[in-house]
Design an enzyme around this catalytic site. Structure first.
Site, PDB file in Angstrom:
ATOM      1  N   HIS A  73      -3.661  -5.396   0.498  1.00 42.80           N
ATOM      2  CA  HIS A  73      -3.084  -5.861   1.775  1.00 42.80           C
ATOM      3  C   HIS A  73      -3.072  -7.385   1.847  1.00 42.80           C
ATOM      4  CE1 HIS A  73      -2.740  -1.981   3.856  1.00 42.80           C
ATOM      5  NE2 HIS A  73      -3.737  -1.630   3.059  1.00 42.80           N
ATOM      6  N   CYS A 131       0.835  -1.205   0.000  1.00 50.45           N
ATOM      7  CA  CYS A 131       0.000   0.000   0.000  1.00 50.45           C
ATOM      8  C   CYS A 131       0.874   1.260   0.000  1.00 50.45           C
ATOM      9  CB  CYS A 131      -0.985  -0.050   1.170  1.00 50.45           C
ATOM     10  SG  CYS A 131      -2.318   1.129   0.970  1.00 50.45           S
ATOM     11  N   GLU A 177      -1.748  -9.132   4.099  1.00 43.73           N
ATOM     12  CA  GLU A 177      -1.754  -9.575   5.502  1.00 43.73           C
ATOM     13  C   GLU A 177      -3.159  -9.730   6.063  1.00 43.73           C
ATOM     14  OE1 GLU A 177      -0.939  -6.679   4.307  1.00 43.73           O
ATOM     15  OE2 GLU A 177      -1.423  -4.995   5.617  1.00 43.73           O
TER      16      GLU A 177
END
Ligand code: XMP
Length: 507
Positions: free
Chosen positions: A165, A78, A167
């Site tokens: 993202h 990001c 994660e």
């Protein structure tokens, strides 16, 4: 550490999540704020640049000179991806509206980072800016409906950028993408296991302590228990544990926990300090006053006991990683350090050195270490219990009679949860004593007694929580048992508030 990934934090709410995902791949990683890096003398296998609430075009945008490390693989996520792109002369501009939520990957090109990632894989987006004009240094390796640059690689470098993202669990192949980076690009083998941690910690603790004695305050909770067993493995009886009965624990908790620690071979001294704690709480009704009084009394008692033990040079603490991660302040590039010292100013006062063997671990990793150390599950999976104990579950003044009533009611609640196999489905449970009286009727007699509240919550980390939906049959059994057996209670109510806006504890 043979393999280490460095995570550079620019203040994203997801930074800790990146660390946890990497550690799930058995690779050790550390988070450091972009503006307070340690000396990087250890070998680094790879660097991850996190997201951020800033725009790279802000005047005070956080910066990091990643080109100094361009022989090390780098992954920008990001904001991190936009920072890299800007350095390589791409244009970053504000999107017409913030892209937030799920998107699907299209135009996936052959690239190590997206190896085995299928077309239309779902990814999680959360950004206001986008990379709108790409320079010839970068190659786009995937797009989505809304953005042209969802992922890129830098030509002739091992540098990659993801606008989404990986994660966050909503990115369905996020772990696979991180694994592509960590294993295939950085070359990490994943050797960071509980056994490895224990073996290397034992060597480290032995080297540090040599023949010195070390003191530890046990609370009965997971962190201090794991510290105790780990240090005990390293230096045996040179570890002296102090377990204080503050008179605010659950029914029989002090005796049971003390016995189980002793049976497991720990060198533990049990200290009955109930009277001192009760005296310090006399007349106090304000929650913060109660907390302060308990904290101060704990330090006094602990200091008094530790003076009796000769030649102590060290104080061990159950500090864990989230307690010490320096977090990047969102308002500016200043750094706030959260510190956590459950025995306050004691180390300085007594001239003790500190040892914190768990300060690189997350809570779930502490439990894994505990399992590997063969600590019984009833210690490792016990519900969290606050340091000030039942004092913050008795509204108003804490007096012995109220403590006894609450201990009995709480015991009925908790032992029933265990009996009905519900205990481990709940994150935390307990009873609360309300110092108000209501009218009831028992047999032919009018009663005028106190109220007990039942509180049970589900949560991941205590930061947010939802009330647990216990069955009405179970609740009515508990309510009957408490009212019938606990003298001084004629009404039981259920707390159905979530956090936020309520908190888990009532005080
Ligand atoms: P709250 O009430 O803030 O609680 O929603 C979140 C978690 O923290 C625990 N807690 C404490 N633990 N000392 C502690 O050691 C304290 O003063 C304290 N206050 C709350 C609480 O039990 C829950 O797990």
């Amino acid at each position: 550490m043979e393999e280490k990934i460095l995570i550079i934090d620019f203040g994203s709410q997801y930074t800790q999540l990146i660390a946890r995902r990497i550690r799930e791949l058995n690779v050790y990683c550390e988070i450091h704020p972009f503006n307070s890096l340690p000396k990087l003398h250890n070998k680094i296998s790879g660097i991850v640049l996190s997201g951020s609430p800033y725009s790279v075009n802000d005047n005070d945008a956080p910066n990091f000179d990643f080109l100094k490390f361009s022989d090390i693989p780098i992954l920008g996520i990001c904001y991190g991806a936009q920072l890299i792109a800007k350095k390589f002369h791409c244009e970053i501009s504000q999107s017409s509206s913030r892209e937030y939520g799920r998107a699907k990957l299209s135009n996936i090109k052959k690239s190590k980072i997206l190896n085995n990632i299928k077309l239309d894989s779902t990814v999680w987006m959360s950004h206001g800016d986008s990379i709108t004009n790409i320079s010839s240094n970068l190659e786009i390796i995937s797009s989505t409906n809304d953005v042209n640059v969802a992922a890129y690689e830098v030509k002739n470098h091992k540098i990659y950028g993801l606008q989404f993202h990986p994660e966050v669990t909503h990115t369905t192949n996020g772990t696979k993408i991180l694994k592509n980076f960590i294993s295939d690009i950085c070359g990490c083998k994943g050797c960071w296991t509980p056994k490895k941690f224990i073996d290397s910690s034992i060597i480290e603790i032995k080297n540090k302590l040599k023949n010195d004695k070390v003191l530890l305050g046990l609370s009965g909770g997971v962190d201090s228990s794991v510290v105790a067993f780990l240090i005990n493995r390293a230096v045996g009886n040179n570890l002296v544990c102090v377990f204080v009965d503050n008179g605010l624990l659950r029914k029989n908790e002090f005796e049971n926990v003390l016995k189980s620690y002793q049976n497991l071979g720990l060198n533990v001294i049990g200290v009955n300090a109930k009277k001192k704690f009760y005296a310090s709480l006399k007349g106090k009704v304000d929650p913060e006053d109660k907390r302060k009084a308990i904290g101060k009394t704990f330090i006094d008692v602990f200091e008094e006991e530790s003076k009796k033990i000769k030649n102590v040079k060290w104080l061990a603490q159950g500090t864990i990683y989230p307690d010490i991660i320096e977090s990047v302040s969102v308002k500016g590039p200043s750094v706030t350090i959260k510190s956590h010292h459950n025995v306050g100013g004691l180390p300085k006062k007594m001239n003790l050195k500190i040892i914190e063997p768990l300060n690189t671990l997350f809570k779930d990793e502490v439990r894994k270490i505990g399992l590997s150390l063969k600590i019984p599950k009833n210690i490792l999976y016990r519900h969290p219990f606050p340091g000030p104990g039942l004092a913050i579950r008795i509204l108003g003044e804490v007096i012995e009679k109220r403590i006894n009533i609450l201990q009995e009611a709480d015991h009925i609640f908790i032992s029933s949860l265990i009996k009905e196999n519900l205990y481990h489905n709940i994150w935390q449970a307990g009873a609360i004593f309300l110092p108000i009286k209501s009218v009831g009727v028992m047999g032919d007699e009018r009663t005028y007694e106190n109220v007990i509240v039942l509180r049970a919550v589900n949560s991941l980390d205590g930061m947010t929580a939802d009330w647990s939906k216990l069955s009405s049959d179970f609740l009515s059994k508990i309510s009957n048992e408490i009212i019938n057996k606990v003298k001084g209670v004629n009404r039981v109510v259920l707390d159905i508030s979530s956090k936020p806006p309520a908190t888990i504890e009532w005080e």
